[in-house]
Design a protein around this motif. Structure first.
Motif, short mmCIF file in Angstrom:
data_model
loop_
_atom_site.label_atom_id
_atom_site.label_comp_id
_atom_site.label_asym_id
_atom_site.label_seq_id
_atom_site.Cartn_x
_atom_site.Cartn_y
_atom_site.Cartn_z
N THR A 1 -5.63 28.20 -22.36
CA THR A 1 -6.51 27.02 -22.63
C THR A 1 -7.80 27.54 -21.55
O THR A 1 -7.85 28.25 -20.85
N LEU A 2 -8.95 26.45 -22.03
CA LEU A 2 -9.99 26.61 -21.46
C LEU A 2 -9.97 26.23 -19.85
O LEU A 2 -8.73 25.34 -19.74
N ASP A 3 -10.67 26.44 -19.07
CA ASP A 3 -10.72 26.24 -17.87
C ASP A 3 -10.65 24.63 -17.42
O ASP A 3 -12.08 24.09 -17.63
N ASN A 4 -9.89 23.90 -17.11
CA ASN A 4 -9.75 22.49 -17.36
C ASN A 4 -10.52 22.04 -15.77
O ASN A 4 -9.62 21.36 -15.05
N ASN A 5 -11.52 22.35 -15.51
CA ASN A 5 -11.86 22.17 -14.27
C ASN A 5 -12.76 20.65 -14.26
O ASN A 5 -13.67 20.28 -14.67
N GLU A 6 -11.98 19.89 -13.29
CA GLU A 6 -12.32 18.70 -13.07
C GLU A 6 -13.89 18.52 -12.42
O GLU A 6 -14.67 17.64 -12.92
N ASP A 7 -14.32 19.55 -11.71
CA ASP A 7 -15.60 19.42 -10.76
C ASP A 7 -16.39 19.69 -12.02
O ASP A 7 -17.55 19.03 -12.00
N PHE A 8 -16.18 20.59 -13.11
CA PHE A 8 -17.12 20.71 -14.29
C PHE A 8 -17.52 19.72 -14.89
O PHE A 8 -18.53 19.28 -14.99
N ALA A 9 -16.30 18.84 -15.14
CA ALA A 9 -16.47 17.64 -15.80
C ALA A 9 -17.35 16.50 -15.09
O ALA A 9 -18.20 15.91 -15.65
N ARG A 10 -17.17 16.72 -13.83
CA ARG A 10 -18.01 15.71 -13.04
C ARG A 10 -19.31 16.22 -12.95
O ARG A 10 -20.49 15.55 -13.05
N ASP A 11 -19.62 17.42 -12.96
CA ASP A 11 -21.00 18.01 -12.82
C ASP A 11 -21.73 17.78 -14.04
O ASP A 11 -22.85 17.38 -14.16
N THR A 12 -20.87 17.81 -15.13
CA THR A 12 -21.55 17.60 -16.39
C THR A 12 -21.87 16.03 -16.64
O THR A 12 -23.08 15.79 -17.20
N LYS A 13 -21.19 15.17 -16.26
CA LYS A 13 -21.32 14.04 -16.24
C LYS A 13 -22.65 13.52 -15.58
O LYS A 13 -23.39 12.94 -15.99
N LYS A 14 -22.73 14.01 -14.38
CA LYS A 14 -24.00 13.99 -13.62
C LYS A 14 -25.12 14.46 -14.18
O LYS A 14 -26.26 14.04 -14.45
N LYS A 15 -25.19 15.49 -14.93
CA LYS A 15 -26.22 16.32 -15.63
C LYS A 15 -26.53 15.29 -16.73
O LYS A 15 -27.78 14.95 -17.12
N LEU A 16 -25.63 14.74 -17.48
CA LEU A 16 -25.96 13.92 -18.65
C LEU A 16 -26.51 12.66 -17.83
O LEU A 16 -27.30 12.13 -18.61
N ALA A 17 -25.92 12.19 -16.94
CA ALA A 17 -26.72 10.87 -16.61
C ALA A 17 -27.95 11.03 -16.05
O ALA A 17 -28.97 10.30 -16.27
N SER A 18 -28.44 12.12 -15.40
CA SER A 18 -29.77 12.62 -15.06
C SER A 18 -30.62 12.57 -16.16
O SER A 18 -31.93 12.39 -16.26
N ASN A 19 -30.13 12.95 -17.23
CA ASN A 19 -30.92 13.23 -18.60
C ASN A 19 -31.35 11.78 -18.95
O ASN A 19 -32.34 11.49 -19.46
N SER A 20 -30.48 10.73 -18.58
CA SER A 20 -30.81 9.38 -18.90
C SER A 20 -31.43 8.56 -18.09
O SER A 20 -31.40 7.42 -17.83
N LYS A 21 -32.00 9.02 -17.13
CA LYS A 21 -32.76 8.50 -16.09
C LYS A 21 -33.88 7.99 -16.27
O LYS A 21 -34.60 7.27 -15.43
N MET A 22 -34.43 8.39 -17.59
CA MET A 22 -35.96 7.77 -17.96
C MET A 22 -36.18 6.47 -17.95
O MET A 22 -35.24 5.72 -18.25
N SER A 23 -37.17 6.01 -17.53
CA SER A 23 -37.56 4.67 -17.47
C SER A 23 -37.79 4.03 -18.95
O SER A 23 -38.12 4.60 -19.82
N PHE A 24 -37.83 2.57 -18.80
CA PHE A 24 -38.18 2.21 -20.30
C PHE A 24 -39.48 2.53 -20.93
O PHE A 24 -39.67 2.75 -21.95
N GLU A 25 -40.43 2.61 -20.05
CA GLU A 25 -41.72 3.01 -20.23
C GLU A 25 -41.73 4.18 -20.85
O GLU A 25 -42.47 4.60 -22.02
N GLN A 26 -40.92 5.35 -20.37
CA GLN A 26 -40.89 6.67 -20.60
C GLN A 26 -40.07 6.62 -22.11
O GLN A 26 -40.41 7.45 -22.92
N LEU A 27 -39.28 5.98 -22.14
CA LEU A 27 -38.64 5.98 -23.58
C LEU A 27 -39.26 5.42 -24.66
O LEU A 27 -39.40 5.96 -25.59
N LEU A 28 -39.96 4.35 -24.37
CA LEU A 28 -41.01 3.76 -25.24
C LEU A 28 -42.26 4.91 -25.75
O LEU A 28 -42.29 4.85 -26.75
N ALA A 29 -42.62 5.64 -24.84
CA ALA A 29 -43.65 6.48 -25.00
C ALA A 29 -43.04 7.79 -25.86
O ALA A 29 -43.50 8.26 -26.79
#
Ligand code: CTP
Ligand code: MN
Ligand code: MN
Ligand code: MN
Length: 439
Positions: free
Chosen positions: A321-349
């Motif tokens: 099996t793949l390494d079912n690393n919970e830390d990796f899952a958590r880090d990925t969630k963080k990374k994805l969350a930071s992707n979506s930190k864009m403000s409304f103005e930035q999104l509109l642009a």
């Protein structure tokens, strides 16, 4: 089609999941009228009425003849008095005043428009209309409202045009193949199926629902964070939420009532928005069903199967099996969350500049192969077909049907299925083709 249709009464089976309901109805005007009434009831928070009209619409959709006389539908299961009146008006007058009034009501149109925004439901839509907001542009201009938008709404409003342009089946298959190509780098031999409306025969839809499994049970563990990490690195992810870590049938059985009580499943899944190249073409035009047949045969032989990468043993003990690393899952969630930190103005642009890509709603659901065919039924839908299957299962068989399986909660047992046919067999139902599940 019978000629003497004025005399003969149609017979309709009690549960929608017992009927064949094709995509194209013989009575589209009546169906659309009943669904308008249902939707209007939904907007008014009247669940009982919503359901009553939806059920009546479902019955009419299953009829294989054009209604010419009201007697043909009198006494039909689930077609109540109110629905009958509407049908009568349409047959005899060509339209129903009640339905016309709804269609001509600006409030109904505003509700429909706002509702179609990603992240927006009826209660929010109602509030906006009450605050004299009528169009999508109003939402952008009325800066006094902006503080009440959550991130999903900001995306839904900014990318309204992209997200409300229908996804074609060809584009959806191309998205599926794009994901498959990325998966090959992580875990070869995965099987992906485009489910949802496309599998029911629709030519376009609001999203791509992609079911993902591996013919070797257990290989899929820890896969989703790795996939999302890679898709994100490739610049393909605009926004999304990833759920992981409760993908376990044991928990589901032990925890009787709770998780099973809701219709929400507990698979690892990502519900999000991808950035898809406008010119993305489906190079390999292969559809779903080949992979499915492969999977059915795999499960039936129980020994080994040929995958694209060669012969693989199915025995769990050999599973790397793949390494079912919970830390990796958590880090990925963080990374994805930071992707979506864009403000409304930035999104509109971002959405208004000339871009090579289009924002597309994508659902990715990771399923252990032993639960795959139940998940496939659940994610093929439609919603009303599922509702009917589950009610039937509960009331007639005393069993709990979910996207994870068919459970006897008292005994703590479940019935496995190695194909969709077997799901229906287990349910003691005649098999209904996906294209006949458009209730
Ligand atoms: N579904 C589900 N769990 C969810 C969301 C959806 O089981 N959390 C099911 C729905 O009941 C439906 C199927 O997955 O049967 C696809 O859902 P959706 O994409 O919302 O609808 P479609 O029928 O695909 O319609 P569209 O073409 O508009 O996407
Ligand atoms: Mn909505
Ligand atoms: Mn869909
Ligand atoms: Mn979906």
């Amino acid at each position: 089609e019978s000629q003497d249709s004025g005399k003969k009464e149609a017979i309709v089976k009690e549960y929608a999941c017992m009927r064949k309901t094709p995509l194209k109805s013989k009575n589209p005007d009546i169906v659309s009228a009943l669904e308008t009434l249902s939707e209007n009831a939904f907007f008014h928070d009247d669940e009982a009425r919503r359901l009553a009209f939806q059920k009546a619409a479902g019955v009419i959709k299953s009829l294989n003849f054009k209604i010419k006389n009201i007697n043909q539908v009198k006494g039909l299961h689930d077609v109540g008095k109110h629905s009958l009146e509407v049908i009568k008006d349409i047959i005899e007058e060509g339209s129903s005043i009640e339905v016309e009034n709804i269609i001509n009501d600006p409030w109904f149109h505003q509700m429909k428009a706002f509702q179609s925004i990603y992240g927006v439901g009826p209660s929010k839509a109602k509030k906006w209309i009450a605050q004299n907001v009528f169009t999508i542009d109003d939402l952008i201009e009325r800066t006094d409202l902006h503080s009440s938008f959550d991130h999903r709404m900001e995306l839904g409003i900014s990318f309204y045009k992209d997200l409300n342009t229908q996804v074609t089946k060809q584009h959806a298959l191309a998205i599926k193949n794009l994901i498959q190509q990325h998966l090959e780098e992580i875990l070869p031999g995965c099987i992906l199926v485009l489910a949802g409306g496309f599998r029911r025969g629709k030519a376009s839809g609001h999203d791509a629902d992609i079911l993902l499994t591996h013919p070797i049970e257990g290989k899929e563990i820890g896969l989703l964070p790795k996939l999302l990490n890679l898709l994100s690195d490739s610049g393909l992810v605009l926004h999304g939420t990833m759920e992981t870590g409760h993908n376990n049938p044991q928990t589901i059985m032990k925890d009787k009532g709770k998780p099973l009580a809701s219709n929400v499943d507990h698979f690892d899944k990502w519900i999000g928005i991808m950035k898809i190249d406008k010119n993305l073409k489906d190079l390999d035009s292969s559809d779903n069903e080949n992979d499915l047949i492969q999977l059915e045969q795999n499960s039936l032989t129980e020994t080994s199967i040929e995958t694209k990468k060669g012969r693989l043993s199915k025995k769990r003990s050999f599973v790397q099996t793949l390494d079912n690393n919970e830390d990796f899952a958590r880090d990925t969630k963080k990374k994805l969350a930071s992707n979506s930190k864009m403000s409304f103005e930035q999104l509109l642009a971002l959405s208004s500049k000339d871009k090579q890509w289009v924002a597309r709603r994508v659902d990715i659901i990771v399923v252990p192969v032993s639960q795959f065919f139940y998940a496939l039924v659940g994610w093929t839908g439609n919603k009303w077909f599922n509702r009917s299957l589950r009610l039937y299962s509960q009331r007639v068989l005393g069993l709990k049907l979910t996207s994870h399986g068919l459970f006897d909660l008292n005994r703590g047992t479940s019935l496995p299925a190695n194909s969709e046919h077997q799901v229906f067999d287990n349910l003691k139902l005649e098999y209904i083709e996906p294209t006949d599940r458009n209730c």
